[in-house]
Design a protein around this motif. Structure first.
Motif, PDB file in Angstrom:
ATOM      1  N   ASN A  39      -9.502 -10.990   1.305  1.00 47.48           N
ATOM      2  CA  ASN A  39      -9.610 -11.128   2.754  1.00 47.48           C
ATOM      3  C   ASN A  39     -10.429 -12.386   3.037  1.00 47.48           C
ATOM      4  OD1 ASN A  39      -9.651 -10.756   5.523  1.00 47.48           O
ATOM      5  ND2 ASN A  39     -10.014  -8.551   5.380  1.00 47.48           N
ATOM      6  N   VAL A  41     -11.530 -15.661   5.342  1.00 52.18           N
ATOM      7  CA  VAL A  41     -11.701 -15.907   6.777  1.00 52.18           C
ATOM      8  C   VAL A  41     -12.368 -17.261   7.019  1.00 52.18           C
ATOM      9  CG1 VAL A  41     -12.750 -15.047   8.912  1.00 52.18           C
ATOM     10  CG2 VAL A  41     -12.018 -13.423   7.163  1.00 52.18           C
ATOM     11  N   TYR A 116     -14.099  -4.864  10.306  1.00 47.98           N
ATOM     12  CA  TYR A 116     -12.741  -5.409  10.263  1.00 47.98           C
ATOM     13  C   TYR A 116     -11.787  -4.383  10.857  1.00 47.98           C
ATOM     14  CZ  TYR A 116      -8.363  -7.264   8.363  1.00 47.98           C
ATOM     15  OH  TYR A 116      -7.082  -7.760   8.220  1.00 47.98           O
ATOM     16  N   GLY A 225      -1.221 -13.140   7.173  1.00 49.28           N
ATOM     17  CA  GLY A 225      -2.286 -13.769   7.926  1.00 49.28           C
ATOM     18  C   GLY A 225      -1.764 -14.974   8.678  1.00 49.28           C
ATOM     19  N   ASN A 233      -7.083 -16.667   8.446  1.00 48.24           N
ATOM     20  CA  ASN A 233      -7.356 -15.348   7.885  1.00 48.24           C
ATOM     21  C   ASN A 233      -6.133 -14.856   7.133  1.00 48.24           C
ATOM     22  OD1 ASN A 233      -7.706 -11.956   9.085  1.00 48.24           O
ATOM     23  ND2 ASN A 233      -8.611 -12.841   7.271  1.00 48.24           N
TER      24      ASN A 233
END
Length: 248
Positions: A39, A41, A116, A225, A233
């Motif tokens: 994940n 970001v 999240y 994403g 992301n």
């Protein structure tokens, strides 16, 4: 997951009424354990933001997850499908170095809370184009409403970025009956192109208890994403699942 209970109750009541009118429905409750493979970001996606891994703060899980899948066979090969798939977590951890996120700076080595959320609400059309030799295959299109948010908190400093948008997806599904009551099934929603992609793929082994009830176990993978001027992301989640389906 508890939030799905009233939704499931409402859908069950509505579909029971439809069943009395000899309409062809099925509804499936899917529950599982979800692990976070990655994940990554960066918000904003420019020199004012730093790229970091939410896995460094929250770890890999697992977290409980659930979804409702519902299908209505309108007429012949034509059908409508509904998917309600909420997912969220909240964890504490730390980062190795300072990170600039959404206009705020969060210190490395200090306790940090990360939240999240990625809820997916979908409505789609499907068409059964094959039903031969134990195989059934469907193709269709899905409109997905994405409800997402990433939030960081540390020592009174808070920053969050949320997003709601509609994404069109391609739908593919199939099942293969290899024994009287045993089925192999898959379903796929996904599309790639432009600034991002979305992939939702499930593989299941199903057993028909009777004409109405089916139980299944399997795997679901979610990956995708966006890489835009405002947001970077990309995430990947793996879920070990079990489900129960009821036909009306």
């Amino acid at each position: 997951m508890a939030s799905l209970v009233p939704i499931l109750t409402i859908l069950s009541l509505g579909m029971a009424q439809a069943g009395a009118e000899e309409l062809d429905f099925d509804i499936e409750l899917e529950i599982g354990s979800t692990w976070q493979e990655k994940n990554k970001v960066q918000i904003p996606n420019d020199r004012d933001g730093d790229r970091f891994l939410l896995t460094d703060i929250a770890g890999s899980g697992p977290w409980a997850s659930a979804r409702i899948n519902a299908n209505w066979n309108i007429a012949g090969p034509h059908g409508v499908r509904l998917v309600l798939a909420p997912f969220s977590y909240e964890e504490r951890g730390s980062l190795d170095s300072d990170v600039r996120f959404d206009g705020k700076t969060f210190e490395g080595g200090e306790n940090l809370k990360a939240s999240y959320r990625f809820n997916s609400w979908r409505l789609g059309y499907r068409y059964q184009y094959y039903d031969t030799n134990g195989w059934k295959l469907w193709v269709g299109a899905t409109a997905k409403v994405r409800d997402a948010e990433i939030e960081l908190r540390q020592n009174g400093v808070r920053a969050s970025d949320d997003n709601i948008g509609v994404v069109p997806l391609l739908y593919l599904a199939g099942e293969y009956r290899f024994a009287e009551r045993w089925l192999f099934q898959f379903d796929f929603d996904g599309l790639a192109g432009g600034p991002g992609r979305a992939i939702d793929l499930a593989l299941k082994l199903g057993y028909e208890v009777n004409d109405r009830w089916q139980i299944s176990a399997g795997y679901r993978g979610l990956e995708g994403g966006a890489d835009t001027d405002d947001v970077y992301n990309f995430a990947w989640f793996n879920t070990a699942l079990v489900s129960a389906r009821y036909r009306f």
